[in-house]
Design a protein around this motif. Sequence first.
Motif, PDB file in Angstrom:
ATOM      1  N   PRO A   3       0.820  -1.218   0.000  1.00 47.30           N
ATOM      2  CA  PRO A   3       0.000   0.000   0.000  1.00 47.30           C
ATOM      3  C   PRO A   3       0.847   1.257   0.000  1.00 47.30           C
ATOM      4  O   PRO A   3       1.963   1.283   0.505  1.00 47.30           O
ATOM      5  CB  PRO A   3      -0.800  -0.116   1.290  1.00 47.30           C
ATOM      6  N   THR A   4       0.308   2.299  -0.599  1.00 46.00           N
ATOM      7  CA  THR A   4       0.892   3.632  -0.496  1.00 46.00           C
ATOM      8  C   THR A   4       0.051   4.432   0.477  1.00 46.00           C
ATOM      9  O   THR A   4      -1.085   4.081   0.785  1.00 46.00           O
ATOM     10  CB  THR A   4       0.918   4.322  -1.868  1.00 46.00           C
ATOM     11  N   THR A   5       0.566   5.537   0.958  1.00 49.30           N
ATOM     12  CA  THR A   5      -0.131   6.295   1.987  1.00 49.30           C
ATOM     13  C   THR A   5      -0.306   7.747   1.561  1.00 49.30           C
ATOM     14  O   THR A   5       0.515   8.305   0.834  1.00 49.30           O
ATOM     15  CB  THR A   5       0.627   6.241   3.327  1.00 49.30           C
ATOM     16  N   SER A   6      -1.380   8.343   2.013  1.00 46.66           N
ATOM     17  CA  SER A   6      -1.638   9.760   1.767  1.00 46.66           C
ATOM     18  C   SER A   6      -2.599  10.250   2.823  1.00 46.66           C
ATOM     19  O   SER A   6      -3.087   9.493   3.641  1.00 46.66           O
ATOM     20  CB  SER A   6      -2.234   9.975   0.368  1.00 46.66           C
ATOM     21  N   ARG A   7      -2.893  11.559   2.833  1.00 51.39           N
ATOM     22  CA  ARG A   7      -3.893  12.110   3.750  1.00 51.39           C
ATOM     23  C   ARG A   7      -5.182  12.461   3.027  1.00 51.39           C
ATOM     24  O   ARG A   7      -6.053  13.078   3.595  1.00 51.39           O
ATOM     25  CB  ARG A   7      -3.328  13.341   4.468  1.00 51.39           C
ATOM     26  N   ASN A   8      -5.313  12.091   1.752  1.00 57.26           N
ATOM     27  CA  ASN A   8      -6.536  12.361   1.017  1.00 57.26           C
ATOM     28  C   ASN A   8      -7.632  11.400   1.442  1.00 57.26           C
ATOM     29  O   ASN A   8      -7.363  10.266   1.832  1.00 57.26           O
ATOM     30  CB  ASN A   8      -6.292  12.223  -0.487  1.00 57.26           C
ATOM     31  N   LEU A   9      -8.870  11.849   1.341  1.00 56.01           N
ATOM     32  CA  LEU A   9      -9.991  10.979   1.674  1.00 56.01           C
ATOM     33  C   LEU A   9     -10.236   9.973   0.561  1.00 56.01           C
ATOM     34  O   LEU A   9      -9.819  10.157  -0.575  1.00 56.01           O
ATOM     35  CB  LEU A   9     -11.242  11.813   1.920  1.00 56.01           C
ATOM     36  N   ILE A  10     -10.922   8.900   0.910  1.00 54.52           N
ATOM     37  CA  ILE A  10     -11.244   7.859  -0.052  1.00 54.52           C
ATOM     38  C   ILE A  10     -12.363   8.307  -0.983  1.00 54.52           C
ATOM     39  O   ILE A  10     -13.049   9.307  -0.730  1.00 54.52           O
ATOM     40  CB  ILE A  10     -11.677   6.580   0.676  1.00 54.52           C
ATOM     41  N   ASP A  11     -12.568   7.545  -2.040  1.00 51.42           N
ATOM     42  CA  ASP A  11     -13.740   7.703  -2.895  1.00 51.42           C
ATOM     43  C   ASP A  11     -14.795   6.740  -2.378  1.00 51.42           C
ATOM     44  O   ASP A  11     -14.739   5.532  -2.639  1.00 51.42           O
ATOM     45  CB  ASP A  11     -13.376   7.400  -4.349  1.00 51.42           C
ATOM     46  N   ALA A  12     -15.753   7.249  -1.625  1.00 52.24           N
ATOM     47  CA  ALA A  12     -16.762   6.393  -0.997  1.00 52.24           C
ATOM     48  C   ALA A  12     -17.718   5.783  -2.004  1.00 52.24           C
ATOM     49  O   ALA A  12     -18.468   4.870  -1.657  1.00 52.24           O
ATOM     50  CB  ALA A  12     -17.559   7.201   0.035  1.00 52.24           C
ATOM     51  N   ARG A  13     -17.699   6.252  -3.257  1.00 56.23           N
ATOM     52  CA  ARG A  13     -18.647   5.783  -4.258  1.00 56.23           C
ATOM     53  C   ARG A  13     -17.974   4.977  -5.369  1.00 56.23           C
ATOM     54  O   ARG A  13     -18.590   4.765  -6.409  1.00 56.23           O
ATOM     55  CB  ARG A  13     -19.400   6.982  -4.864  1.00 56.23           C
ATOM     56  N   ARG A  14     -16.763   4.514  -5.158  1.00 57.66           N
ATOM     57  CA  ARG A  14     -16.076   3.794  -6.234  1.00 57.66           C
ATOM     58  C   ARG A  14     -16.841   2.527  -6.598  1.00 57.66           C
ATOM     59  O   ARG A  14     -17.309   1.771  -5.733  1.00 57.66           O
ATOM     60  CB  ARG A  14     -14.625   3.508  -5.870  1.00 57.66           C
TER      61      ARG A  14
END
Length: 276
Positions: A3-14
């Motif tokens: 996995p890679t990491t970030s502070r962005n939110l997920i796409d809850a509708r993918r």
Amino acid sequence: MTPTTSRNLIDARRDDAATVLVNYWYTASHDDALDDLHNVVEQWSTAPWPQELLSFSSYLSIDGHTALTFVQSTGSDSYRPFVRSLRVPARAEAVEYRPHRSILLADPPPEPGCVVVATFDVDGPERQAYIIDAVINAIEQAPPAANRGMISANFFVSTDGTRVLNFAEWTSDEAHEAFLDGVARAAALRVSQSIPRVRPIGHRRLHVHRVLEPAASRPAADPARGAVDRERRRRRLRVVGSQEDRRRRSDVAPCGGLGPGVPAMRRRRIAGEVLP
């Protein structure tokens, strides 16, 4: 997969996230919650992921006493064996959900400033669908100004028929606080509290702590597909699981809890608890 990491939110509708696994717990202090989340994230970021897993995200409530993890996956077959290979608290059991219906109030959606997770205890799949439709109808019928700052409301149904979860995105804490004092919130409460065999548990407003996502699960950017994707999202107001999914009973507890070895005096499970 690594996995890679970030502070962005997920796409809850993918569209490829057919399964969502949610776990949350209470801690005695803000520092305890952060310690738990750092521990969990460290384990998820270093362990090799099964192919099914799409994203892992962790959240901390604004009062600093509630931690939440939200995992998106194409299925659930490999999730539990993977989690059992981790250590407490990362191996805690989760509630398994399916995407049911989403409403997007801003297209394209802006970057959320917070998420609000609301939970309902219900008696079966029919009540799950009923409360979701009723709440979305209340949102759609409210004046636009009443929901100012709401980006989306994304509803998930537990596979055992006992829970509904609303993962709502907001532009800011202030926007959600204004909503709580407004007419739209009052209307939604009247609806949810008046439906038989539906019991609102409550909500928590949270900020993202960390997002982990395999690079391979991120679709390559294609500007030509942008308009098509937006139209698909507009039409995807309802994603209903098959009848087989609705009948299926999961082997999880009816609400997120903690695995063996977690001090009972330090944390309490949410089951049966009424949140403010």
